[in-house]
Design a protein around this motif. Structure first.
Motif, PDB file in Angstrom:
ATOM      1  N   GLY A 167      45.411  33.263  37.872  1.00 33.44           N
ATOM      2  CA  GLY A 167      45.076  32.032  38.575  1.00 33.44           C
ATOM      3  C   GLY A 167      43.880  32.199  39.494  1.00 33.44           C
ATOM      4  N   LEU A 168      43.821  33.326  40.194  1.00 31.67           N
ATOM      5  CA  LEU A 168      42.680  33.578  41.073  1.00 31.67           C
ATOM      6  C   LEU A 168      41.388  33.705  40.276  1.00 31.67           C
ATOM      7  CD1 LEU A 168      44.226  36.171  43.573  1.00 31.67           C
ATOM      8  CD2 LEU A 168      43.853  33.727  43.950  1.00 31.67           C
ATOM      9  N   ALA A 169      41.486  34.285  39.077  1.00 32.48           N
ATOM     10  CA  ALA A 169      40.294  34.413  38.238  1.00 32.48           C
ATOM     11  C   ALA A 169      39.730  33.041  37.889  1.00 32.48           C
ATOM     12  CB  ALA A 169      40.638  35.185  36.960  1.00 32.48           C
ATOM     13  N   ARG A 170      40.592  32.077  37.625  1.00 30.25           N
ATOM     14  CA  ARG A 170      40.125  30.724  37.329  1.00 30.25           C
ATOM     15  C   ARG A 170      39.534  30.061  38.577  1.00 30.25           C
ATOM     16  NH1 ARG A 170      41.587  29.077  32.374  1.00 30.25           N
ATOM     17  NH2 ARG A 170      43.241  30.218  31.300  1.00 30.25           N
ATOM     18  N   THR A 171      40.144  30.346  39.723  1.00 27.73           N
ATOM     19  CA  THR A 171      39.677  29.734  40.959  1.00 27.73           C
ATOM     20  C   THR A 171      38.309  30.257  41.367  1.00 27.73           C
ATOM     21  OG1 THR A 171      41.949  29.425  41.741  1.00 27.73           O
ATOM     22  CG2 THR A 171      40.197  29.426  43.415  1.00 27.73           C
ATOM     23  N   TYR A 172      38.135  31.581  41.303  1.00 23.98           N
ATOM     24  CA  TYR A 172      36.922  32.184  41.853  1.00 23.98           C
ATOM     25  C   TYR A 172      35.854  32.487  40.810  1.00 23.98           C
ATOM     26  CZ  TYR A 172      39.659  32.632  46.104  1.00 23.98           C
ATOM     27  OH  TYR A 172      40.415  32.364  47.208  1.00 23.98           O
ATOM     28  N   GLY A 173      36.146  32.257  39.552  1.00 24.77           N
ATOM     29  CA  GLY A 173      35.146  32.496  38.519  1.00 24.77           C
ATOM     30  C   GLY A 173      33.842  31.746  38.725  1.00 24.77           C
ATOM     31  N   PRO A 174      33.880  30.466  39.117  1.00 19.93           N
ATOM     32  CA  PRO A 174      32.619  29.749  39.327  1.00 19.93           C
ATOM     33  C   PRO A 174      31.731  30.369  40.399  1.00 19.93           C
ATOM     34  CG  PRO A 174      34.426  28.187  39.072  1.00 19.93           C
ATOM     35  CD  PRO A 174      35.048  29.557  39.161  1.00 19.93           C
ATOM     36  N   ALA A 175      32.309  31.174  41.286  1.00 21.48           N
ATOM     37  CA  ALA A 175      31.517  31.861  42.314  1.00 21.48           C
ATOM     38  C   ALA A 175      31.040  33.229  41.847  1.00 21.48           C
ATOM     39  CB  ALA A 175      32.330  32.014  43.595  1.00 21.48           C
ATOM     40  N   GLY A 176      31.269  33.549  40.564  1.00 24.78           N
ATOM     41  CA  GLY A 176      30.834  34.843  40.040  1.00 24.78           C
ATOM     42  C   GLY A 176      31.749  35.993  40.426  1.00 24.78           C
ATOM     43  N   ILE A 177      32.978  35.680  40.820  1.00 28.87           N
ATOM     44  CA  ILE A 177      33.936  36.702  41.238  1.00 28.87           C
ATOM     45  C   ILE A 177      34.918  36.942  40.100  1.00 28.87           C
ATOM     46  CG2 ILE A 177      35.757  37.279  42.895  1.00 28.87           C
ATOM     47  CD1 ILE A 177      34.341  35.241  44.815  1.00 28.87           C
ATOM     48  N   THR A 178      35.021  38.188  39.651  1.00 24.97           N
ATOM     49  CA  THR A 178      36.003  38.529  38.630  1.00 24.97           C
ATOM     50  C   THR A 178      37.286  39.009  39.303  1.00 24.97           C
ATOM     51  OG1 THR A 178      35.334  40.853  38.382  1.00 24.97           O
ATOM     52  CG2 THR A 178      34.158  39.210  37.053  1.00 24.97           C
ATOM     53  N   VAL A 179      38.414  38.739  38.636  1.00 19.89           N
ATOM     54  CA  VAL A 179      39.723  39.137  39.151  1.00 19.89           C
ATOM     55  C   VAL A 179      40.514  39.747  38.008  1.00 19.89           C
ATOM     56  CG1 VAL A 179      41.759  38.433  40.454  1.00 19.89           C
ATOM     57  CG2 VAL A 179      39.631  37.126  40.681  1.00 19.89           C
ATOM     58  N   ASN A 180      40.885  41.009  38.163  1.00 15.97           N
ATOM     59  CA  ASN A 180      41.587  41.735  37.104  1.00 15.97           C
ATOM     60  C   ASN A 180      42.687  42.608  37.690  1.00 15.97           C
ATOM     61  OD1 ASN A 180      39.866  41.142  34.610  1.00 15.97           O
ATOM     62  ND2 ASN A 180      38.306  41.870  36.050  1.00 15.97           N
ATOM     63  N   THR A 181      43.569  43.071  36.807  1.00 14.00           N
ATOM     64  CA  THR A 181      44.612  44.014  37.211  1.00 14.00           C
ATOM     65  C   THR A 181      44.580  45.239  36.304  1.00 14.00           C
ATOM     66  OG1 THR A 181      46.250  42.877  35.817  1.00 14.00           O
ATOM     67  CG2 THR A 181      46.176  42.267  38.136  1.00 14.00           C
ATOM     68  N   VAL A 182      45.057  46.355  36.840  1.00 14.66           N
ATOM     69  CA  VAL A 182      45.325  47.539  36.021  1.00 14.66           C
ATOM     70  C   VAL A 182      46.836  47.717  35.958  1.00 14.66           C
ATOM     71  CG1 VAL A 182      43.161  48.725  36.468  1.00 14.66           C
ATOM     72  CG2 VAL A 182      45.069  49.060  38.025  1.00 14.66           C
ATOM     73  N   ALA A 183      47.331  48.171  34.827  1.00 13.90           N
ATOM     74  CA  ALA A 183      48.766  48.350  34.629  1.00 13.90           C
ATOM     75  C   ALA A 183      49.050  49.812  34.291  1.00 13.90           C
ATOM     76  CB  ALA A 183      49.268  47.444  33.510  1.00 13.90           C
ATOM     77  N   PRO A 184      49.257  50.646  35.309  1.00 15.45           N
ATOM     78  CA  PRO A 184      49.558  52.059  35.042  1.00 15.45           C
ATOM     79  C   PRO A 184      50.932  52.222  34.404  1.00 15.45           C
ATOM     80  CG  PRO A 184      48.819  51.714  37.312  1.00 15.45           C
ATOM     81  CD  PRO A 184      49.135  50.376  36.744  1.00 15.45           C
ATOM     82  N   GLY A 185      51.038  53.228  33.555  1.00 18.30           N
ATOM     83  CA  GLY A 185      52.333  53.636  33.021  1.00 18.30           C
ATOM     84  C   GLY A 185      52.904  54.743  33.885  1.00 18.30           C
ATOM     85  N   ALA A 186      53.364  55.811  33.252  1.00 16.24           N
ATOM     86  CA  ALA A 186      53.923  56.947  33.981  1.00 16.24           C
ATOM     87  C   ALA A 186      52.780  57.789  34.540  1.00 16.24           C
ATOM     88  CB  ALA A 186      54.801  57.779  33.058  1.00 16.24           C
ATOM     89  N   ILE A 187      52.560  57.688  35.836  1.00 12.06           N
ATOM     90  CA  ILE A 187      51.474  58.398  36.509  1.00 12.06           C
ATOM     91  C   ILE A 187      52.088  59.376  37.502  1.00 12.06           C
ATOM     92  CG2 ILE A 187      49.380  58.153  37.893  1.00 12.06           C
ATOM     93  CD1 ILE A 187      49.182  56.862  35.124  1.00 12.06           C
ATOM     94  N   ASP A 188      51.491  60.541  37.626  1.00 11.81           N
ATOM     95  CA  ASP A 188      52.030  61.618  38.451  1.00 11.81           C
ATOM     96  C   ASP A 188      51.854  61.303  39.940  1.00 11.81           C
ATOM     97  OD1 ASP A 188      53.067  63.979  39.346  1.00 11.81           O
ATOM     98  OD2 ASP A 188      51.330  65.209  38.818  1.00 11.81           O
ATOM     99  N   THR A 189      52.747  60.459  40.445  1.00 10.88           N
ATOM    100  CA  THR A 189      52.781  60.106  41.864  1.00 10.88           C
ATOM    101  C   THR A 189      54.233  60.158  42.329  1.00 10.88           C
ATOM    102  OG1 THR A 189      53.130  57.739  41.500  1.00 10.88           O
ATOM    103  CG2 THR A 189      50.842  58.510  41.524  1.00 10.88           C
ATOM    104  N   PRO A 190      54.467  60.208  43.637  1.00 12.15           N
ATOM    105  CA  PRO A 190      55.854  60.211  44.126  1.00 12.15           C
ATOM    106  C   PRO A 190      56.656  59.012  43.663  1.00 12.15           C
ATOM    107  CG  PRO A 190      54.364  60.904  45.873  1.00 12.15           C
ATOM    108  CD  PRO A 190      53.492  60.457  44.734  1.00 12.15           C
ATOM    109  N   MET A 191      56.018  57.838  43.512  1.00 11.72           N
ATOM    110  CA  MET A 191      56.758  56.654  43.075  1.00 11.72           C
ATOM    111  C   MET A 191      57.394  56.842  41.713  1.00 11.72           C
ATOM    112  SD  MET A 191      55.525  52.674  42.632  1.00 11.72           S
ATOM    113  CE  MET A 191      55.094  52.482  44.356  1.00 11.72           C
ATOM    114  N   LEU A 192      56.722  57.576  40.829  1.00 14.64           N
ATOM    115  CA  LEU A 192      57.234  57.766  39.477  1.00 14.64           C
ATOM    116  C   LEU A 192      58.629  58.361  39.489  1.00 14.64           C
ATOM    117  CD1 LEU A 192      56.959  57.870  36.378  1.00 14.64           C
ATOM    118  CD2 LEU A 192      55.817  60.087  36.662  1.00 14.64           C
TER     119      LEU A 192
END
Length: 248
Positions: A167-192
């Motif tokens: 939704g933010l990508a649609r809102t801010y696209g006309p201003a030249g602002i891109t909005v994306n996400t990364v989706a990590p899988g199993a990454i070596d961090t304490p949260m894992l």
């Protein structure tokens, strides 16, 4: 036209949240190594990596604090070109019957509510600045899979985050602002490994085509790509960084 050696990050003004550990720390360090000026933010008492242009403290459960953080980072850096919102929390892994209202609220406040208020503040600031910008948030493989090992509430926050960023990508696209996400899988961090049995982790690795967990630096590379000139026509996207564990 940008040359292959110029990714547009040298001199970029970057805010990284969750910058004290795991993926956030690796990303803040990677931006700095690429020549960006980084404002690294985390909770009080959690120092970011060395070499940052600014170290900021913020509790992102407070919506006003999200806007204040954006303003403080822009003030220290002279504006903002990139926000990498990587702060997140998994309260605990628990069977659904054991999930409390506090478990729900903490994860939604940090993982979803803060993203709306922080990214909105950044998007409005970038719009006023002119010249576009990059907004990037950390989702999870759980946004698609529903999570594993008692993390259904965490996964719900990440599903909401992906939809929010579209939704933010649609809102801010006309201003030249891109909005994306990364989706990590199993990454070596304490949260894992939070409340995750060794057998469950072994099963995840076995189901991962690359046959291993990922490193925080590998997620950082994906974030830097989305922030770079290489991704100038990429928006409303979710970049899957899971070693093939999640396929879509």
């Amino acid at each position: 036209m940008t040359s292959p050696l110029d990714d547009g990050l040298r001199g970029a003004r970057v805010l990284v949240t969750g910058a004290a550990g795991g993926i956030g720390a690796a990303t803040a360090a990677a931006f700095a190594a690429a020549g960006a000026r980084v404002a690294a933010a985390d909770l009080p008492g959690r120092p970011p990596p060395e070499g940052m242009a600014a170290a900021l403290e913020a509790d992102l459960r407070d919506p006003a604090g999200c806007a204040d953080l954006v303003g403080a980072a822009a003030g220290r850096l002279g504006g903002l070109d990139v926000v990498a919102h990587l702060a997140g929390v998994m309260r605990r892994r628990a069977d659904l019957g054991e999930v409390t209202e506090e478990d729900w609220d903490v994860q939604h406040d940090v993982n979803l509510k803060s993203a709306f208020f922080l990214l909105r503040a950044a998007g409005e600031l970038m719009t006023r600045q002119g010249g576009g910008g990059r907004l990037i948030a950390a989702a999870s493989q759980g946004w698609w899979s529903g999570g594993y090992g008692g993390s259904a509430v965490y996964a719900a926050t990440k599903g909401g985050l992906v939809s929010l960023c579209r939704g933010l990508a649609r809102t801010y696209g006309p201003a030249g602002i891109t909005v994306n996400t990364v989706a990590p899988g199993a990454i070596d961090t304490p949260m894992l490994t939070t409340d995750l049995s060794p057998g469950a982790l072994d099963a995840i690795v076995a189901a991962t085509p690359l046959g291993r967990v990922g490193a925080p630096e590998e997620v950082a590379s994906a974030v830097l790509f989305l922030a770079s000139a290489r991704a100038s026509f990429v928006t409303a996207a979710t970049l899957n960084v899971s070693g093939g564990w999640l396929a879509y």
